[in-house]
Design an enzyme around this catalytic site. Sequence first.
Site, PDB file in Angstrom:
ATOM      1  N   LYS A  67       0.683  -1.250  -0.048  1.00  0.00           N
ATOM      2  CA  LYS A  67      -0.003  -0.183  -0.266  1.00  0.00           C
ATOM      3  C   LYS A  67       0.890   1.397  -0.070  1.00  0.00           C
ATOM      4  O   LYS A  67       0.534   2.417  -0.659  1.00  0.00           O
ATOM      5  CB  LYS A  67      -0.982  -0.226   1.222  1.00  0.00           C
ATOM      6  N   CYS A 189      -0.471   0.711   5.997  1.00  0.00           N
ATOM      7  CA  CYS A 189      -1.017  -0.146   6.978  1.00  0.00           C
ATOM      8  C   CYS A 189      -1.682  -1.413   6.943  1.00  0.00           C
ATOM      9  O   CYS A 189      -2.646  -1.028   5.827  1.00  0.00           O
ATOM     10  CB  CYS A 189      -1.601   0.673   8.299  1.00  0.00           C
ATOM     11  N   ASP A 190      -1.753  -2.607   7.450  1.00  0.00           N
ATOM     12  CA  ASP A 190      -2.527  -3.512   7.327  1.00  0.00           C
ATOM     13  C   ASP A 190      -2.874  -4.225   8.523  1.00  0.00           C
ATOM     14  O   ASP A 190      -1.657  -4.416   9.321  1.00  0.00           O
ATOM     15  CB  ASP A 190      -2.224  -4.205   6.196  1.00  0.00           C
ATOM     16  N   SER A 191      -3.986  -4.565   8.827  1.00  0.00           N
ATOM     17  CA  SER A 191      -4.267  -5.531  10.191  1.00  0.00           C
ATOM     18  C   SER A 191      -4.565  -6.975   9.807  1.00  0.00           C
ATOM     19  O   SER A 191      -5.763  -7.060   8.801  1.00  0.00           O
ATOM     20  CB  SER A 191      -5.089  -4.753  10.886  1.00  0.00           C
TER      21      SER A 191
END
Length: 511
Positions: A67, A189-191
């Site tokens: 991203k 960011c990624d969760s």
Amino acid sequence: MSVPIPLILASKSRPRRDVLYSAGICPTIRVSHVDEPAALKTAAQAAGVTVDELTVDQRVMILAEAKAQAVHRAYRDVAATAASATGERVIAYPLRAPEVQAEDAAAAVTGSEEPGRQGQGEGRDGSGQSVQSAATAAAAPIDYSKDRIATTRDFSGVDMPTVTEPISNVVALQPGLTRSSIGPLIVGCDSMFLMDGECYGKPHSPEVARERLRRMRGASGELWTGHCVIDFASGRVARGASHAVVKFGDYSDKDIERYIATGEPLEVAGSFTLEGFGGAFIDGVEGDPHGIIGISLPLLRKLVKELGVDWTDLWNVQRGEIAPESADAAGIAAAGKDNLPPIENVHQPGDGWVDCACGRKHWGTNGASGILLARRDPATGKVTHVVMQHRAAWSAEGGTWGIPGGATADGESPIEGALRESYEEANITPEDIEVVGSYREDHGPWAYTTVFAFEKPGHRVDPRPNDDESKEISWIPVDQVPSLRLLTAMKTDWPRFAARLDELARAADCQ
């Protein structure tokens, strides 16, 4: 305090934005549009494993970097197109015109609060263009004493002093991406949620969310969030992941059904939130709570420090400074829900009203700009079409046509701002166009820049609405533009702009 270093968030996640707002940072939002399954598959193939063999921390880091890198590439395209701009920049100074100065002097003598051309009912919308309010269109008198009404003076027919200079001066002399020695910082960011060895992303459907929430009831799991920070100026990258153990309460099936009915668990990692409806069903957290919301402030502080930036250098807002924009505050005559700005409207750095030297208000604390993109006939070279934006009903003078654009963000030049805004609103891809000139109406503390551009030879732009600010985006034949219901400023400027485009087209043929 020195000028803050801009931060670009590669996400439209409202919780992430709210965390940063509360910490004193208003980021520029640029959605990455990364295909997450494809990114994981590509990374797994490169590592010689399957996606299922990737650990949860590997997955969130792969997606966070994908991203951030996607947005980095998009900003490189903006900077490259701006840096290669050719032609001239015409700067007009309406407040220096003798007739305007005479009007101001007369107003000062009479004590009028609104010098010159009263009753025109014009304003500036979120793109900085002059507009006529719906109330004025209905012949209702405007009370200029109300500070909330965002109006601008009518300079039609004024012989404005102008200065013409090479457009390259915008890149060489004004702050912008190409002149930055550090920043802006781009954050991806990624969760994902890990429980019983299984990785949970976004469920997307009530059925999947229901199954997961039942399995999570009374259990514990780990929420992992990957972070990637890229310094645009140097290209340097810092990476890291945060995680925390989440303990869920013993909620009922009825609670699950009502929670699913809110829609909240469908598009969040692990099917729950800490800061929303789901927070009441979480009994405890061990570890970094910000990472559960989607962006870890302690980890982000460490990563930007690796890139040579102090956390406090990112502060660009005061506590309580960010407030929702409303139709009333913008001076828009709203009637009905269709005329109200979307709740999810994003506040960008540079958004805000300016009390101008002309005696009115304008949108954009750093000024505003937009792209007037033209298509040329490949055989004759003549301009045949331009991209026009049919404005949303909730905007000022909603339903009219103008050019895509908006407020210039911190750390970018007017050309870069126009390129960014025109992509966000109209899918005008900067790598497919060439900037060939500009026109800047300068009021001193505020200015609006119209950027003239052509499609590059062999390239085609596919304009379409990318956000809620447009009813439609279309290529309009140039001879049909005057027949549209134009934004007031565009109606005034179009004859001059059409002539400028013809002149630029002829000059391009001579090169």
